[in-house]
Design a protein around this motif. Sequence first.
Motif, PDB file in Angstrom:
ATOM      1  N   ARG A   6       0.818  -1.213   0.000  1.00 55.82           N
ATOM      2  CA  ARG A   6       0.000   0.000   0.000  1.00 55.82           C
ATOM      3  C   ARG A   6       0.853   1.263   0.000  1.00 55.82           C
ATOM      4  NH1 ARG A   6      -4.238  -0.849   4.808  1.00 55.82           N
ATOM      5  NH2 ARG A   6      -2.302  -1.497   5.818  1.00 55.82           N
ATOM      6  N   ALA A   7       1.908   1.255   0.803  1.00 61.20           N
ATOM      7  CA  ALA A   7       2.796   2.424   0.849  1.00 61.20           C
ATOM      8  C   ALA A   7       3.474   2.647  -0.498  1.00 61.20           C
ATOM      9  CB  ALA A   7       3.837   2.255   1.951  1.00 61.20           C
ATOM     10  N   VAL A  51       1.017   4.263  -2.959  1.00 60.40           N
ATOM     11  CA  VAL A  51       0.860   5.696  -2.685  1.00 60.40           C
ATOM     12  C   VAL A  51       2.076   6.465  -3.186  1.00 60.40           C
ATOM     13  CG1 VAL A  51       0.785   7.418  -0.831  1.00 60.40           C
ATOM     14  CG2 VAL A  51      -0.733   5.425  -0.758  1.00 60.40           C
ATOM     15  N   LEU A 111      -6.979   3.368  -5.716  1.00 58.38           N
ATOM     16  CA  LEU A 111      -6.840   3.133  -4.278  1.00 58.38           C
ATOM     17  C   LEU A 111      -8.210   2.890  -3.660  1.00 58.38           C
ATOM     18  CD1 LEU A 111      -4.463   6.132  -3.394  1.00 58.38           C
ATOM     19  CD2 LEU A 111      -3.784   3.818  -4.079  1.00 58.38           C
ATOM     20  N   SER A 134     -10.029   6.500   8.596  1.00 56.57           N
ATOM     21  CA  SER A 134      -9.243   6.110   9.773  1.00 56.57           C
ATOM     22  C   SER A 134     -10.017   6.321  11.063  1.00 56.57           C
ATOM     23  CB  SER A 134      -7.933   6.906   9.821  1.00 56.57           C
ATOM     24  OG  SER A 134      -8.202   8.291   9.847  1.00 56.57           O
ATOM     25  N   HIS A 192      -6.762   1.732   1.662  1.00 58.75           N
ATOM     26  CA  HIS A 192      -5.834   2.731   2.165  1.00 58.75           C
ATOM     27  C   HIS A 192      -6.537   3.638   3.175  1.00 58.75           C
ATOM     28  CE1 HIS A 192      -2.676   2.115  -1.006  1.00 58.75           C
ATOM     29  NE2 HIS A 192      -3.723   1.524  -1.578  1.00 58.75           N
ATOM     30  N   TYR A 222      -7.382   6.968   5.393  1.00 56.91           N
ATOM     31  CA  TYR A 222      -7.305   8.402   5.118  1.00 56.91           C
ATOM     32  C   TYR A 222      -7.964   9.171   6.248  1.00 56.91           C
ATOM     33  CZ  TYR A 222     -12.262   8.256   3.839  1.00 56.91           C
ATOM     34  OH  TYR A 222     -13.625   8.095   3.866  1.00 56.91           O
ATOM     35  N   LEU A 253      -2.080  10.285   6.477  1.00 58.99           N
ATOM     36  CA  LEU A 253      -2.163   8.832   6.392  1.00 58.99           C
ATOM     37  C   LEU A 253      -2.495   8.400   4.976  1.00 58.99           C
ATOM     38  CD1 LEU A 253      -4.284   7.976   9.575  1.00 58.99           C
ATOM     39  CD2 LEU A 253      -1.854   7.516   9.239  1.00 58.99           C
ATOM     40  N   GLY A 254      -1.889   7.307   4.524  1.00 56.52           N
ATOM     41  CA  GLY A 254      -2.294   6.610   3.310  1.00 56.52           C
ATOM     42  C   GLY A 254      -2.709   7.488   2.154  1.00 56.52           C
ATOM     43  N   ALA A 255      -4.004   7.354   1.775  1.00 57.58           N
ATOM     44  CA  ALA A 255      -4.530   8.096   0.637  1.00 57.58           C
ATOM     45  C   ALA A 255      -4.508   9.599   0.866  1.00 57.58           C
ATOM     46  CB  ALA A 255      -5.954   7.624   0.338  1.00 57.58           C
TER      47      ALA A 255
END
Length: 370
Positions: A4-5, A8, A90, A95, A125, A127, A142-144
């Motif tokens: 996932r990272a 991104v 994605l 979160s 992901h 977010y 975070l993430g997205a």
Amino acid sequence: MDERALAVKRCVSDIEVADFVALDLEFSGLFLDAAKSGKVLSYEDYFAKCAESVPKFLALQLGICCAQQRKENNGGETDRSGWDLRTHQLDLWPSEHRVFSVDLQSLRFLRSHGFDFNAFLEKAHPYQRLQKSATSATPKPLGAGQVMAALRTAQVPLVVHNGLLDLLHLYDKFLGDLPEDFEDFGKAWLEHFPLTFDTRFVAQEGRLQVFKHPGGLSLQTLFTHLRASSSLQLRSPEPTSQGASHSAGYDAYVTAAVFLMEMDAWLRFDRKKSEAPAEAPAEAAAEAPAEAPSQATTLETETVEMAVQPTPGEEDEGWQPARKRARKARAPALSDPSLLENHKICRRFHNKIALVNTSPGFFVMGPPKG
């Protein structure tokens, strides 16, 4: 670095060098009151319906297509007819704790088009909303959220298709609570993203005169029609990697392709008008109403092979020539990405978002950039 990272990071890298970015979202539902979705509403009532519904549903998937013009040396001349389109997809997971609504018809629709709910639950992901302004002390999103932060920093044009709900969801999920009316939302959006195009609005304005298209304005219909007469060379490293129609990645890719072909056609149309013979009657060179066919001005049709992504169900895989013609190639009218911001024709479409079943049929978020 986990999968996932890495996804991104690749997306952010492409955004940083893009000339524009096309976006598409898939949702857990559209409207709370589906019974009224087909009725013609006033401008104000439609926005109120959208603003009420958007916070109740999730954005399940984000598609991003980063477009960059190729500048290749071809026999001593720079060839600007080609564009690289890099697509990312994605799945999104809030979160913070969320209780949300689901429209079962929407979920069935997504599942019928290949949406993988198991992958969504396991690999989406995370977010959260971004800080209003980033400083050295601001925690990394975070993430997205990193993707949206990169878009906000890049300040490149954004492109959607019939995209009001997409913009409202992006604002609600990543930026803040939705403003109460159209005007306030437009101002709030432009504070973060100063230039947005909507391919449906571009098509509405030139449906018959520019595009010679009496058919529908759905994304796939426009793509099929426009690619038959376009000379733009569209290249994607992994054209079939993002799934079929109605996955966010595929639809973002098609949105980018449609936008490029639309703007190139509009610029050709404008050029042809400006080159009309001086002795021609003034009314022959003037622009006719958007829905009236014109006998004085026609879209050029000389094309070369155009590499396009195959539509779902085609037997052959990979890139296919849309059509072969014996006519000579022509230089693109969309010769430089700066035209999207500066040309009078392109400015006509700045920050205007298509609306369906409303009066009027579009929403002006704000004045053209600059």
